[in-house]
Design a protein around this motif. Sequence first.
Motif, PDB file in Angstrom:
ATOM      1  N   SER A   5       0.850  -1.174  -0.076  1.00 22.83           N
ATOM      2  CA  SER A   5       0.076   0.036  -0.145  1.00 22.83           C
ATOM      3  C   SER A   5       0.767   1.189   0.041  1.00 22.83           C
ATOM      4  O   SER A   5       2.065   1.239   0.735  1.00 22.83           O
ATOM      5  CB  SER A   5      -0.840  -0.110   1.173  1.00 22.83           C
ATOM      6  OG  SER A   5      -1.161   1.051   1.619  1.00 22.83           O
ATOM      7  N   LYS A  10       0.358  11.871  -0.308  1.00 25.54           N
ATOM      8  CA  LYS A  10       0.885  12.381   0.902  1.00 25.54           C
ATOM      9  C   LYS A  10       1.584  13.750   0.646  1.00 25.54           C
ATOM     10  O   LYS A  10       2.583  13.650  -0.310  1.00 25.54           O
ATOM     11  CB  LYS A  10       1.568  11.471   1.474  1.00 25.54           C
ATOM     12  CG  LYS A  10       2.279  11.698   2.777  1.00 25.54           C
ATOM     13  CD  LYS A  10       1.334  11.304   4.010  1.00 25.54           C
ATOM     14  CE  LYS A  10       1.666  12.225   5.273  1.00 25.54           C
ATOM     15  NZ  LYS A  10       0.802  11.771   6.215  1.00 25.54           N
ATOM     16  N   GLY A 152       3.441  -2.409   3.259  1.00 26.41           N
ATOM     17  CA  GLY A 152       2.989  -1.063   3.044  1.00 26.41           C
ATOM     18  C   GLY A 152       4.001   0.005   3.090  1.00 26.41           C
ATOM     19  O   GLY A 152       4.986  -0.293   3.466  1.00 26.41           O
ATOM     20  N   GLY A 155       4.155   8.034   3.598  1.00 28.39           N
ATOM     21  CA  GLY A 155       5.103   9.054   3.297  1.00 28.39           C
ATOM     22  C   GLY A 155       6.255   9.041   4.367  1.00 28.39           C
ATOM     23  O   GLY A 155       7.335   9.704   4.067  1.00 28.39           O
ATOM     24  N   ALA A 171       3.865  -6.357  12.382  1.00 29.77           N
ATOM     25  CA  ALA A 171       3.962  -5.316  11.493  1.00 29.77           C
ATOM     26  C   ALA A 171       5.268  -4.578  11.869  1.00 29.77           C
ATOM     27  O   ALA A 171       4.961  -3.812  12.820  1.00 29.77           O
ATOM     28  CB  ALA A 171       2.835  -4.592  11.066  1.00 29.77           C
ATOM     29  N   LEU A 218       4.081  -3.403  15.575  1.00 32.93           N
ATOM     30  CA  LEU A 218       2.606  -3.415  15.991  1.00 32.93           C
ATOM     31  C   LEU A 218       2.178  -4.810  15.539  1.00 32.93           C
ATOM     32  O   LEU A 218       2.915  -5.612  15.103  1.00 32.93           O
ATOM     33  CB  LEU A 218       1.805  -2.364  14.869  1.00 32.93           C
ATOM     34  CG  LEU A 218       2.385  -0.964  15.031  1.00 32.93           C
ATOM     35  CD1 LEU A 218       2.482  -0.409  13.776  1.00 32.93           C
ATOM     36  CD2 LEU A 218       1.500  -0.066  15.887  1.00 32.93           C
ATOM     37  N   GLN A 219       0.990  -5.148  16.420  1.00 33.72           N
ATOM     38  CA  GLN A 219       0.131  -6.217  16.071  1.00 33.72           C
ATOM     39  C   GLN A 219      -0.156  -6.364  14.465  1.00 33.72           C
ATOM     40  O   GLN A 219      -0.718  -5.204  14.126  1.00 33.72           O
ATOM     41  CB  GLN A 219      -1.302  -6.405  16.718  1.00 33.72           C
ATOM     42  CG  GLN A 219      -0.925  -6.953  18.121  1.00 33.72           C
ATOM     43  CD  GLN A 219      -2.173  -6.975  18.813  1.00 33.72           C
ATOM     44  OE1 GLN A 219      -3.387  -6.643  18.502  1.00 33.72           O
ATOM     45  NE2 GLN A 219      -2.052  -7.158  20.152  1.00 33.72           N
ATOM     46  N   SER A 221      -2.204  -6.482  11.380  1.00 37.67           N
ATOM     47  CA  SER A 221      -3.732  -6.761  10.982  1.00 37.67           C
ATOM     48  C   SER A 221      -3.911  -7.334   9.695  1.00 37.67           C
ATOM     49  O   SER A 221      -3.491  -6.785   8.767  1.00 37.67           O
ATOM     50  CB  SER A 221      -4.436  -4.974  10.874  1.00 37.67           C
ATOM     51  OG  SER A 221      -4.380  -4.741  11.999  1.00 37.67           O
ATOM     52  N   SER A 225      -4.994  -2.756   4.867  1.00 37.67           N
ATOM     53  CA  SER A 225      -5.700  -1.295   4.999  1.00 37.67           C
ATOM     54  C   SER A 225      -7.148  -1.529   4.373  1.00 37.67           C
ATOM     55  O   SER A 225      -7.258  -1.889   3.472  1.00 37.67           O
ATOM     56  CB  SER A 225      -4.915  -0.251   4.555  1.00 37.67           C
ATOM     57  OG  SER A 225      -4.755  -0.352   3.221  1.00 37.67           O
ATOM     58  N   LYS A 270      -7.668   8.580   7.090  1.00 41.66           N
ATOM     59  CA  LYS A 270      -7.770   8.242   5.537  1.00 41.66           C
ATOM     60  C   LYS A 270      -8.036   6.579   5.725  1.00 41.66           C
ATOM     61  O   LYS A 270      -7.718   6.014   6.382  1.00 41.66           O
ATOM     62  CB  LYS A 270      -6.509   8.814   4.825  1.00 41.66           C
ATOM     63  CG  LYS A 270      -5.552   8.019   5.194  1.00 41.66           C
ATOM     64  CD  LYS A 270      -4.345   8.906   4.154  1.00 41.66           C
ATOM     65  CE  LYS A 270      -3.058   8.311   4.778  1.00 41.66           C
ATOM     66  NZ  LYS A 270      -1.757   8.808   3.683  1.00 41.66           N
ATOM     67  N   ASP A 272      -6.066   4.419   3.906  1.00 43.98           N
ATOM     68  CA  ASP A 272      -4.837   3.509   4.228  1.00 43.98           C
ATOM     69  C   ASP A 272      -4.596   3.652   5.990  1.00 43.98           C
ATOM     70  O   ASP A 272      -3.373   2.728   6.058  1.00 43.98           O
ATOM     71  CB  ASP A 272      -3.770   4.564   3.360  1.00 43.98           C
ATOM     72  CG  ASP A 272      -3.802   4.080   1.910  1.00 43.98           C
ATOM     73  OD1 ASP A 272      -4.401   2.894   1.597  1.00 43.98           O
ATOM     74  OD2 ASP A 272      -3.166   5.071   1.332  1.00 43.98           O
ATOM     75  N   LEU A 275      -6.773   0.106   9.476  1.00 49.61           N
ATOM     76  CA  LEU A 275      -6.451  -1.364   9.311  1.00 49.61           C
ATOM     77  C   LEU A 275      -7.550  -2.058   9.823  1.00 49.61           C
ATOM     78  O   LEU A 275      -8.356  -1.792  10.587  1.00 49.61           O
ATOM     79  CB  LEU A 275      -5.143  -1.415  10.337  1.00 49.61           C
ATOM     80  CG  LEU A 275      -3.950  -0.679  10.117  1.00 49.61           C
ATOM     81  CD1 LEU A 275      -2.825  -1.104  11.318  1.00 49.61           C
ATOM     82  CD2 LEU A 275      -3.275  -1.064   8.923  1.00 49.61           C
TER      83      LEU A 275
HETATM   84  N1  LIG Z   1      -0.067  -3.272  11.904  1.00 45.52           N
HETATM   85  C1  LIG Z   1      -0.304  -3.278  10.549  1.00 45.52           C
HETATM   86  N2  LIG Z   1      -0.804  -4.350   9.995  1.00 45.52           N
HETATM   87  C2  LIG Z   1      -0.933  -4.665   8.678  1.00 45.52           C
HETATM   88  N3  LIG Z   1      -0.589  -3.455   7.697  1.00 45.52           N
HETATM   89  C3  LIG Z   1       0.055  -2.361   8.384  1.00 45.52           C
HETATM   90  C4  LIG Z   1       0.205  -2.110   9.918  1.00 45.52           C
HETATM   91  N4  LIG Z   1       0.575  -1.071   9.822  1.00 45.52           N
HETATM   92  C5  LIG Z   1       0.671  -0.500   8.684  1.00 45.52           C
HETATM   93  N5  LIG Z   1       0.259  -1.220   7.708  1.00 45.52           N
HETATM   94  C6  LIG Z   1       0.608  -1.094   6.196  1.00 45.52           C
HETATM   95  O1  LIG Z   1       1.396  -0.148   5.909  1.00 45.52           O
HETATM   96  C7  LIG Z   1       0.713   0.903   5.428  1.00 45.52           C
HETATM   97  C8  LIG Z   1       1.741   2.206   5.756  1.00 45.52           C
HETATM   98  O2  LIG Z   1       1.575   2.386   7.248  1.00 45.52           O
HETATM   99  P1  LIG Z   1       1.447   3.794   8.059  1.00 45.52           P
HETATM  100  O3  LIG Z   1       0.269   4.315   7.522  1.00 45.52           O
HETATM  101  O4  LIG Z   1       1.656   3.605   9.408  1.00 45.52           O
HETATM  102  O5  LIG Z   1       2.731   4.581   7.392  1.00 45.52           O
HETATM  103  P2  LIG Z   1       3.229   6.159   7.078  1.00 45.52           P
HETATM  104  O6  LIG Z   1       4.685   6.009   6.318  1.00 45.52           O
HETATM  105  O7  LIG Z   1       2.986   6.538   8.798  1.00 45.52           O
HETATM  106  O8  LIG Z   1       1.963   6.610   6.421  1.00 45.52           O
HETATM  107  P3  LIG Z   1       1.628   7.851   6.068  1.00 45.52           P
HETATM  108  O9  LIG Z   1       2.081   8.455   4.736  1.00 45.52           O
HETATM  109  O10 LIG Z   1      -0.033   7.814   6.030  1.00 45.52           O
HETATM  110  O11 LIG Z   1       1.945   8.894   7.153  1.00 45.52           O
HETATM  111  C9  LIG Z   1      -0.790   1.035   5.913  1.00 45.52           C
HETATM  112  O12 LIG Z   1      -1.282   1.754   5.122  1.00 45.52           O
HETATM  113  C10 LIG Z   1      -0.984  -0.389   5.910  1.00 45.52           C
HETATM  114  O13 LIG Z   1      -1.306  -0.912   4.628  1.00 45.52           O
END
Ligand SMILES: Nc1ncnc2c1ncn2[C@@H]1O[C@H](COP(=O)(O)OP(=O)(O)OP(=O)(O)O)[C@@H](O)[C@H]1O
Length: 465
Positions: A5, A10, A152, A155, A171, A218-219, A221, A225, A270, A272, A275
């Motif tokens: 994902s 972003k 995943g 940003g 994760a 993290l646990q 999911s 998403s 949003k 994304d 979860l």
């Molecule tokens: N605990 C989880 N279990 C399964 N998939 C996860 C988990 N945490 C994150 N993901 C996947 O990773 C992607 C990115 O995670 P996250 O949104 O925490 O990253 P970020 O870099 O902070 O993103 P953003 O650009 O939204 O700030 C999520 O959209 C999801 O698809």
Amino acid sequence: MDAVSTSESKVVVAEQKNLSSSASAQDLRLFEMEHEKHDDSSPRGVIEACIKNQENVSSSLKAKPSGSQFCLSNPRMSSRWHKFFKMWKRNSIKRLPSFPPLAVPKISRRKSRSVRENVPAGFRDFKSSWKNFSLSDLKNATNNFSEENLIGKGGYAEVYKGCLPDGQLVAVKRLNKGTAGEQEQNFLCEIGIIAHVDHPNTARMVGYGVEGGTYLVLQLSSQGSLGSFLRGSRDKLDWATRYKIIFGISNGLLYLHENCQRRIIHRDIKADNILLTEDFVPQICDFGLAKWLPKEWTHHNVCKFEGTFGYFAPEYFMHGIVDEKTDVFSFGVLLLEIITGRQALDDSQQSLVLWAKPLLDKHDEKGLIDPVLGDKYNPKEMERVITTAGLCVEQNPLMRPRMNQAIVLLTTDDDSYNQKFLRRRTYSEELMDASEYNSTKCLNDLKLLKLRHSVSDDNIKTLAA
Ligand SMILES: Nc1ncnc2c1ncn2[C@@H]1O[C@H](COP(=O)(O)OP(=O)(O)OP(=O)(O)O)[C@@H](O)[C@H]1O
């Protein structure tokens, strides 16, 4: 391999403080920014408060502390959060079993009680069960951060599926975007918020790692998403599942806004960042942009324009205002995505809100509902969700419900409540006429935004929605 994902829309559009045309608003913003630096209620503020406390603890063992010695205006405090991170890294490498704030020096029981009383409320609740993972633990869990385990990308981070030696699936979020300083800051912000959050509809942390980078564990999911269901080739969700997800997200958001120890504004609600567990229980994740608001503050002004296009509330991108209603707007966009099966911004950067507004105004339910659903939905539930979505994406924040009102709107068939709410809207509409959120002001601000940040005309149209 699981689908990766990404959140490409972003944005971090840089400094926005001069956007507001009014000098007094700017002055107020600068004043508030100054306060933000010393704000005990922000994650960083609490971390600084923790260091303050720790230093108080150690000095209380050596000499009588003077209270003012550790006040936030002390120049030494300015770099404390950075020192804290260094100390944490050092301690971490020594493999402390739990989060440092719990690792207070050994002291007598009487002193211990007074120390505990002095520990800021949030820190008392830091999860002692969080595990501190070494880099090799994380490499072993994720098959050396292999491409196959990448589930995943956001940003700020890449997220890898992992398996711990006891079989638990996790994760592993590797914060690897930006400078080292930014990574530390994002890590501390996210961890500072998630430490306070404990609800079935928010993501659960298992541990962290600070060796060779910054990691949140993290646990897992297992369904990924919500975003991955709304776009791409995954099976479309039926209405019962969509309704369950909506209900769970609204409960999670209500908890953050009103029922958690501190008032938390997520700022990046949003698809994304929702979860889904094996049973499609939604969990709000990614607290990297979240803010705490002290009870007595009506709102907060931010100087950095961060978040995701398509979900921004107008008052946020125009004036940097952050409060519960900015989250409510994003929640409304999310509801529209779930109802329509469309994305907040489509491939041609068209805004879903802009597309849906005329249909919402005409009460054209058939035009709004995802064609994939056919007539397989509960009409009463659908009607309630559509009404709630329409109210949540109102341009004027006064006209949007709070989350507790949104939940009543989503779950009740009590027309008298709905009518009461709608009557209040009529009054708010009058307010809006007198407010600064009129279309001329909005367009002027957007033109300024365009000049300053080279935003395209398409995006201007989008933002004007
Ligand atoms: N605990 C989880 N279990 C399964 N998939 C996860 C988990 N945490 C994150 N993901 C996947 O990773 C992607 C990115 O995670 P996250 O949104 O925490 O990253 P970020 O870099 O902070 O993103 P953003 O650009 O939204 O700030 C999520 O959209 C999801 O698809």
